[in-house]
Design an enzyme around this catalytic site. Structure first.
Site, mmCIF file in Angstrom:
data_model
loop_
_atom_site.group_PDB
_atom_site.id
_atom_site.type_symbol
_atom_site.label_atom_id
_atom_site.label_comp_id
_atom_site.label_asym_id
_atom_site.label_seq_id
_atom_site.Cartn_x
_atom_site.Cartn_y
_atom_site.Cartn_z
ATOM 1 N N PHE A 117 35.595 -9.227 -17.571
ATOM 2 C CA PHE A 117 34.324 -9.770 -18.044
ATOM 3 C C PHE A 117 33.630 -10.609 -17.196
ATOM 4 C CE2 PHE A 117 36.888 -9.506 -22.005
ATOM 5 C CZ PHE A 117 36.629 -7.985 -22.138
ATOM 6 N N ASN A 137 30.775 10.443 -16.233
ATOM 7 C CA ASN A 137 32.172 10.518 -17.190
ATOM 8 C C ASN A 137 31.347 9.928 -18.643
ATOM 9 O OD1 ASN A 137 34.428 10.175 -18.863
ATOM 10 N ND2 ASN A 137 35.590 10.485 -17.135
ATOM 11 N N GLN A 177 32.327 1.892 -22.005
ATOM 12 C CA GLN A 177 31.488 0.643 -21.604
ATOM 13 C C GLN A 177 30.436 0.236 -22.567
ATOM 14 O OE1 GLN A 177 30.963 -0.698 -17.640
ATOM 15 N NE2 GLN A 177 31.077 1.620 -16.845
ATOM 16 N N GLU A 200 26.704 -4.015 -17.350
ATOM 17 C CA GLU A 200 25.887 -5.226 -17.930
ATOM 18 C C GLU A 200 24.855 -4.731 -19.027
ATOM 19 O OE1 GLU A 200 27.290 -7.883 -16.300
ATOM 20 O OE2 GLU A 200 28.102 -6.429 -14.444
ATOM 21 N N ILE A 207 38.522 -3.141 -13.404
ATOM 22 C CA ILE A 207 38.869 -3.958 -14.446
ATOM 23 C C ILE A 207 38.805 -3.238 -15.767
ATOM 24 C CG2 ILE A 207 38.270 -5.823 -12.902
ATOM 25 C CD1 ILE A 207 35.562 -6.083 -14.686
HETATM 26 MO MO1 MOS Z 1 30.644 -8.757 -14.566
HETATM 27 S S1 MOS Z 1 30.029 -10.393 -15.626
HETATM 28 O O1 MOS Z 1 29.788 -8.546 -13.079
HETATM 29 O O2 MOS Z 1 32.498 -8.984 -14.225
#
Ligand code: MOS
Length: 734
Positions: free
Chosen positions: A237, A627, A634, A701, A463
């Site tokens: 995050f 996808n 997300q 975002e 991530i």
């Molecule tokens: Mo994000 S706040 O660009 O990991």
């Protein structure tokens, strides 16, 4: 398509930073300060050193010197790379919870036990951690002082504070408290000096190469001597976009004890030293004509930072470009306090800014007795009023329309508190989000092999958004190869250049490099084909199809060659290309943004103040969707984070000590399944080929930007109560 790494993740086969086992490995645990400001008078490590299994107790008293610290003498200087805090450097304490010592032992439990035996005496100084009482000490960021054109500098379009001249005006102040990232995976590093000047780290970060650069600078060794591995990241995050003192602490320890050192932060430590969304005060003033034309908007913000580092974010960006107001003024300041440094978190800047802007837009629509969507449509802008450029693409109207239909906007009462469901008050709200559709330089290595498979490599991390999966799909399309023939390797600083995974830019950046690499491979295949088969001579790529692992003539599809056969005939075990990809001049001529519109239907209990998000619709203009599943994930994750922001999340500090009292998930609340309704995701799914060849725009975002105001506005619509301080907990509603 399902996630390529889904099976590894759910079966535990995926290796995260804390799980690497190296021969001779030892374990470290941090000792942290219990004052917010002052000096360490003494550290008594005797009983810790005598405890079973303890190998070393390291602090500023005995830590080896970090060579890069010499270039970094002034901790208050902004934009220092690497470690502005300089862990174990001297006896200064800048924030409560700062790492001040570290125990290294043969097991984690022994290190942790001995850490509790370290006795520290302080000379405390008076600290300032409270925002409101220090607000008048806020400063202009150094970058804005240096550069009047910086996005952080004061901005005026038209008349300064032109809203004041309008017949209808609203002015409102909003508070966004400190929120903490706290992903599931704890921050962890295994630091290993393979030689005196050669460092390998298995580190939880969002960028392997930015981390490599920071540590090379810090230890004054060549970049190629630093290897950073981050194969799997269990959520971040944003807190992996900065290198933190605990990382350097582990590297110091590894050098000092001459063994690989593993350091995993405790959940409590995650609240103190790896960044957070900064406490932010905002004031939005809007002026409009009675028929709903905006005359002016003024948006001011002050965000907190530490005393040793200037953290800034783009809190006011959305206000400068979203609405067709002739007059716009924005003023951004930061407030240094005796706290640790904040860092970008979940839609950084804009998530905070849009909470204030989109709440104020709702307040103005109410003042005008106008539907909030209608009010926004009357101030819609077909080009960027800030940069004075055309949009590359903008399908925001489609998002308004689709979202309104899906949430059932026509059931919304224009007058608050008029719709009920049994004893519950019912409200509908919406909020708009935007974020720059960024693309950064990136490189990819592509290896087409004679067994018909394709191997791709990039230093990028994943991530959680499904980067690896998206890259396989992009390559499958670009190369004309089945996805199961493609392997995408990531998370290693030795792989080709990639930026941090942050700022919603990875599909556009690395995906473009994948497309370019496939193009180059196809060109080479055609060259070989021409020498192998006369029918492929004097052709260009348009005369051919590349599909199912074969090149074929457009005119006569029966004439075809398998990629694998082309390589075999050339006697090539593999065909390798390495490409560097970067955006072109189109970035100068167009303004590029992704958009989201979030809708919430809430129930509010008039007696208990309990809020239930009953229905959620997340709409996005994010270009082509590679996808549907991972992109939809997300949006669901972002909306969930937005529910936390709106209703639950706040790091509460006891200012007597400058220490957070919310330091676990019992006290710091995040949404659980029972707090989250089914989230209906809608993508416009229209390409923006100016942003990148796939036509994609970032999603990460905008998934959260606009959610908090949508919920706050829905609560106002349900109750007539405008809560201007997040989170909107029941006590504020009764
Ligand atoms: Mo994000 S706040 O660009 O990991």
């Amino acid at each position: 398509m399902n996630r390529v790494d889904g099976r590894a993740k759910v079966t535990g086969a995926a290796t995260y930073s804390a799980e690497y086992q190296l021969p001779n490995l030892v374990y470290a645990f941090l000792v942290t300060s219990s004052i917010a400001k002052g000096r360490i008078q003494s550290i008594d490590a005797k009983s810790a050193e005598r405890a079973p299994g303890v190998i070393a107790v390291i602090s500023h008293l005995n830590a080896i010197k970090v060579p890069g610290n010499a270039d970094n003498e002034h901790p208050t200087e902004p934009s220092t790379t690497g470690q502005p805090l300089r862990v174990f450097y001297d006896n200064k304490v800048y924030s409560n919870g700062q790492p001040i010592a570290m125990v290294v032992a043969d097991t984690l439990e022994r290190a942790q036990y001995a850490a509790g035996l370290v006795k520290v005496k302080y000379s405390p100084e008076k600290h300032q951690t409270e925002f409101e009482s220090n607000k008048n000490r806020a400063i202009l960021p150094a970058q804005a002082k240096k550069d009047k054109k910086s996005p952080l500098a004061d901005y005026d379009r038209g008349q300064v504070d032109g809203y004041k001249t309008a017949p209808v005006k609203i002015e409102a102040e909003y508070i966004q408290p400190t929120e903490v990232h706290n992903p599931m995976e704890l921050q962890a590093i295994v630091a290993h000096w393979e030689a005196e000047d050669r460092l390998t780290v298995y580190d939880k970060v969002q960028g392997t190469q930015p981390t490599q650069k920071a540590f090379a600078k810090e230890w004054k060794i060549p970049e190629k001597n630093v290897k950073v591995i981050a194969k799997f990241v269990g959520g971040a995050f944003g807190n992996g976009l900065h290198n933190w003192p605990h990382e350097t602490a582990a590297i110091i320890a590894a050098k000092q004890v001459k063994r690989p050192v593993k350091l995993v932060l405790s959940r409590e430590q995650m609240f103190f030293m790896v960044g957070y969304r900064p406490y932010t005060w905002q004031k939005v003033s809007i002026g409009a004509t009675p028929d709903g034309k905006i005359v002016g908007i003024t948006h001011e913000a002050i965000g907190q930072t530490s005393t040793y580092e200037e953290f800034t974010e783009s809190t006011l960006q959305q206000t400068r470009m979203m609405y067709a107001s002739p007059n716009v003024s924005t003023r951004y300041r930061i407030l240094p306090l005796d706290v640790s440094t904040p860092i970008w978190m979940r839609g950084p800047g804009e998530a905070t800014g849009s909470y204030a802007l989109e709440s104020a837009m709702d307040e103005m629509a109410f003042a005008l007795n106008m539907d909030p969507i209608e009010f926004r449509l009357r101030n819609y802008t077909e080009s960027d009023p800030e940069k004075k450029l055309p949009w590359s693409t903008k399908f925001l109207k489609e998002c308004y329309q689709a979202g309104a239909e899906r949430i059932g906007w026509n059931k919304r009462g224009l007058k608050p508190g008029t719709v009920r469901s049994g004893e519950w008050l019912v409200g509908y709200g919406m909020g708009v989000g935007t974020f720059g559709a960024n693309r950064r330089p990136a490189s990819v290595l592509a290896r087409l092999r004679a067994d018909g498979t394709l191997l791709l490599q990039s230093a990028v991390t994943d991530i959680g958004p499904g980067t690896g999966t998206a890259m396989v799909q992009i390559a499958a399309d670009a190369m004309g190869l089945a996805p199961d023939k493609i392997i995408f390797q990531l998370g290693d600083s030795d792989y080709p250049q990639a930026p941090n995974q942050g700022g919603s830019a990875i599909v556009a950046s690395v995906g473009s490099a994948v497309v370019d690499a496939c193009k180059s491979l196809k060109q080479k295949l055609l060259g070989f084909a021409a020498t192998q088969n006369g029918q492929f001579q004097n052709l260009s790529a348009e005369d051919l199809t590349f599909a199912d692992g074969q090149l074929a003539l457009v005119k006569n599809p029966a004439v075809k060659l398998a990629y694998a056969d082309v390589l075999k005939k050339q006697n090539l075990p593999e065909l390798t290309v390495s490409v560097d990809s970067k955006p072109g001049d189109e970035r100068k001529n167009y303004s590029m943004y992704s958009y989201s519109v979030h809708f919430a239907k809430v129930h509010v209990h008039p007696v208990t103040g309990e809020v239930r998000v009953k229905k959620a619709v997340a709409c996005a203009d994010a270009g082509t969707i590679v996808n549907q599943k991972t992109a939809g994930n997300q949006m669901i994750g972002g909306f969930t984070g937005g529910i936390g922001m709106a209703l639950q999340e706040a790091a509460v500090m006891d200012h007597r000590f400058g220490r957070y009292i919310t330091k676990d998930f019992a006290e710091y609340h995040v949404p659980v399944h029972a707090d989250v309704p089914q989230i209906d995701v809608y993508f416009v799914n229209k390409p923006d080929t100016l942003v990148d060849p796939m036509g994609t725009k970032g999603i990460g975002e905008i998934a959260i930007i606009g959610v908090a105001p949508a919920i706050a506005n829905a609560i106002f619509n349900a109750t007539g109560k405008r809560i201007r301080e997040l989170p909107i907990t029941p006590d504020k509603l009764i």
